[in-house]
Scaffold this motif. Sequence first.
Motif, short mmCIF file in Angstrom:
data_model
loop_
_atom_site.label_atom_id
_atom_site.label_comp_id
_atom_site.label_asym_id
_atom_site.label_seq_id
_atom_site.Cartn_x
_atom_site.Cartn_y
_atom_site.Cartn_z
N MET A 115 -5.66 -8.64 1.81
CA MET A 115 -5.97 -7.26 2.16
C MET A 115 -5.32 -6.29 1.17
SD MET A 115 -5.48 -7.45 6.31
CE MET A 115 -6.41 -8.63 7.29
N LEU A 116 -4.05 -6.56 0.83
CA LEU A 116 -3.35 -5.69 -0.11
C LEU A 116 -4.05 -5.69 -1.47
CD1 LEU A 116 -0.83 -3.91 -0.65
CD2 LEU A 116 0.32 -6.01 -1.41
N LEU A 117 -4.48 -6.85 -1.92
CA LEU A 117 -5.17 -6.92 -3.20
C LEU A 117 -6.49 -6.16 -3.15
CD1 LEU A 117 -4.38 -10.64 -4.06
CD2 LEU A 117 -3.62 -8.62 -5.34
N GLY A 118 -7.16 -6.19 -2.01
CA GLY A 118 -8.36 -5.38 -1.86
C GLY A 118 -8.07 -3.90 -1.97
N VAL A 119 -6.92 -3.50 -1.44
CA VAL A 119 -6.52 -2.08 -1.50
C VAL A 119 -6.29 -1.64 -2.95
CG1 VAL A 119 -4.61 -0.50 -0.97
CG2 VAL A 119 -5.55 -1.97 0.83
N VAL A 120 -5.62 -2.48 -3.74
CA VAL A 120 -5.23 -2.03 -5.08
C VAL A 120 -6.28 -2.28 -6.15
CG1 VAL A 120 -2.77 -2.22 -4.57
CG2 VAL A 120 -3.98 -4.19 -5.58
N GLY A 121 -7.36 -3.01 -5.80
CA GLY A 121 -8.43 -3.16 -6.79
C GLY A 121 -8.86 -4.58 -7.07
N GLY A 122 -8.30 -5.56 -6.40
CA GLY A 122 -8.73 -6.95 -6.57
C GLY A 122 -8.56 -7.44 -7.99
N GLU A 123 -9.56 -8.14 -8.50
CA GLU A 123 -9.48 -8.70 -9.85
C GLU A 123 -9.39 -7.63 -10.93
OE1 GLU A 123 -12.66 -11.38 -10.54
OE2 GLU A 123 -11.86 -12.95 -9.22
N ASN A 124 -9.78 -6.40 -10.59
CA ASN A 124 -9.73 -5.31 -11.56
C ASN A 124 -8.38 -4.61 -11.61
OD1 ASN A 124 -12.47 -5.64 -12.32
ND2 ASN A 124 -13.09 -4.55 -10.46
N TYR A 125 -7.47 -5.02 -10.73
CA TYR A 125 -6.15 -4.40 -10.70
C TYR A 125 -5.39 -4.75 -11.97
CZ TYR A 125 -1.45 -3.23 -8.97
OH TYR A 125 -0.19 -2.70 -8.82
N THR A 126 -4.75 -3.78 -12.58
CA THR A 126 -4.02 -4.01 -13.83
C THR A 126 -2.53 -3.73 -13.71
OG1 THR A 126 -4.48 -1.75 -14.59
CG2 THR A 126 -6.05 -3.48 -15.23
N GLY A 127 -2.06 -3.36 -12.52
CA GLY A 127 -0.65 -3.06 -12.36
C GLY A 127 0.23 -4.30 -12.41
N GLY B 70 -5.07 13.28 4.58
CA GLY B 70 -3.64 12.98 4.65
C GLY B 70 -3.24 12.00 3.56
N THR B 71 -1.99 11.55 3.62
CA THR B 71 -1.42 10.67 2.61
C THR B 71 -0.91 9.41 3.28
OG1 THR B 71 -0.78 12.60 1.30
CG2 THR B 71 0.29 10.52 0.76
N VAL B 72 -1.25 8.25 2.71
CA VAL B 72 -1.06 6.97 3.39
C VAL B 72 -0.35 5.97 2.48
CG1 VAL B 72 -2.27 5.07 4.54
CG2 VAL B 72 -3.17 7.40 4.71
N ALA B 73 0.49 5.14 3.09
CA ALA B 73 1.07 3.97 2.44
C ALA B 73 0.54 2.72 3.14
CB ALA B 73 2.59 4.01 2.49
N VAL B 74 0.40 1.64 2.38
CA VAL B 74 -0.11 0.38 2.91
C VAL B 74 0.90 -0.72 2.61
CG1 VAL B 74 -1.95 -1.33 2.78
CG2 VAL B 74 -2.50 1.10 2.62
N LEU B 75 1.25 -1.51 3.64
CA LEU B 75 2.24 -2.57 3.51
C LEU B 75 1.65 -3.90 3.97
CD1 LEU B 75 5.30 -0.74 5.13
CD2 LEU B 75 4.63 -0.72 2.71
N LEU C 255 -11.85 -6.05 3.46
CA LEU C 255 -11.25 -5.15 4.45
C LEU C 255 -10.28 -4.19 3.76
CD1 LEU C 255 -10.61 -4.11 7.26
CD2 LEU C 255 -9.13 -6.09 7.62
N GLY C 256 -9.52 -4.70 2.80
CA GLY C 256 -8.64 -3.83 2.02
C GLY C 256 -9.41 -2.74 1.30
N GLN C 257 -10.57 -3.08 0.78
CA GLN C 257 -11.41 -2.07 0.13
C GLN C 257 -11.87 -1.01 1.14
OE1 GLN C 257 -14.49 -4.62 -1.40
NE2 GLN C 257 -13.27 -5.32 -3.15
N ALA C 258 -12.18 -1.46 2.35
CA ALA C 258 -12.59 -0.51 3.39
C ALA C 258 -11.45 0.43 3.77
CB ALA C 258 -13.08 -1.27 4.62
#
Length: 282
Positions: free
Chosen positions: A246-258, A173-178, A160-163
């Motif tokens: 959901m947040l992890l889906g937004v930022v890239g899941g296992e591929n997130y490097t932040g 527009g510009t969006v923030a996710v919490l 769902l985060g990926q969606a």
Amino acid sequence: MGKLALAAKITHVPSMYLSELPGKNHGCRQSAIDGHKEISRRCRELGVDTIIVFDTHWLVNSGFHINSYDHFEGVYTSHELPHFIRDMEYQYDGNPLLGDMIAKYASQKNIRIFSHHIPTLQLEYGTLVPMRYMNSDNQFKVISISAFCTSHELSDSLRLGQAVVEAIEEYDGTVAVLASGSLSHRFAYDHIAEKCFNDYTREFDKQMDHRVLQMWKEGKWKEFISMLPEYSINCFGEGGMHDTAMLLGVVGGENYTGKAEIITDLFASSGTGQLNAVFPLQ
């Protein structure tokens, strides 16, 4: 093409509202409030027009749900903790267009999701508390997504985060996710409630939260995602920690490097583990 400008895991403890009021607890959550205001400041600098909140106080038993109504207004008293939050006024605009777009992209991933335009479907305090400190001037439109999911898979919440990201890319527009929820959430047993107002219920949860926070700071997301189901169960994760998935889906899941930037240090509240942390975007 839209832009995802900021992603964060945030607290929504009701003692933040109590912290405003005169009495023995006045100022007790000022650091958490200041963290919300800092996130708001960053959103304003980034030109954010809409904030999406994954709300672990919106309990749902079937399907995923989006509150896509165009305007929210009312006076809120918590049925759960009326001695903490009562008569809290609020007024925010919604974003029906983006809410429906999120539902469209989630449906394409075979996620059962509903986007609602129901005047009587009000916001829960997992959304209302952070918006009180981030959005008191109605600068941002608000979308709330259910994240207290009682019969759902964490893997679906991640998708769902990926969606959400796919919808933002189509949005103009510009969006923030919490992700609005705690780390561990073994709420203090009633007979030790006063004692645990600023403490954990269990030492186990405290130690686990500190370890998880260290993993976030080091960017060990693959390992964290692997342990998330057990962590959520064993440490009573709020809402099943679907907001975090959901947040992890937004930022890239296992591929997130932040590596998580801590805005408000880990603190205990009524037995639970809380913080404000920004997840830098890649």
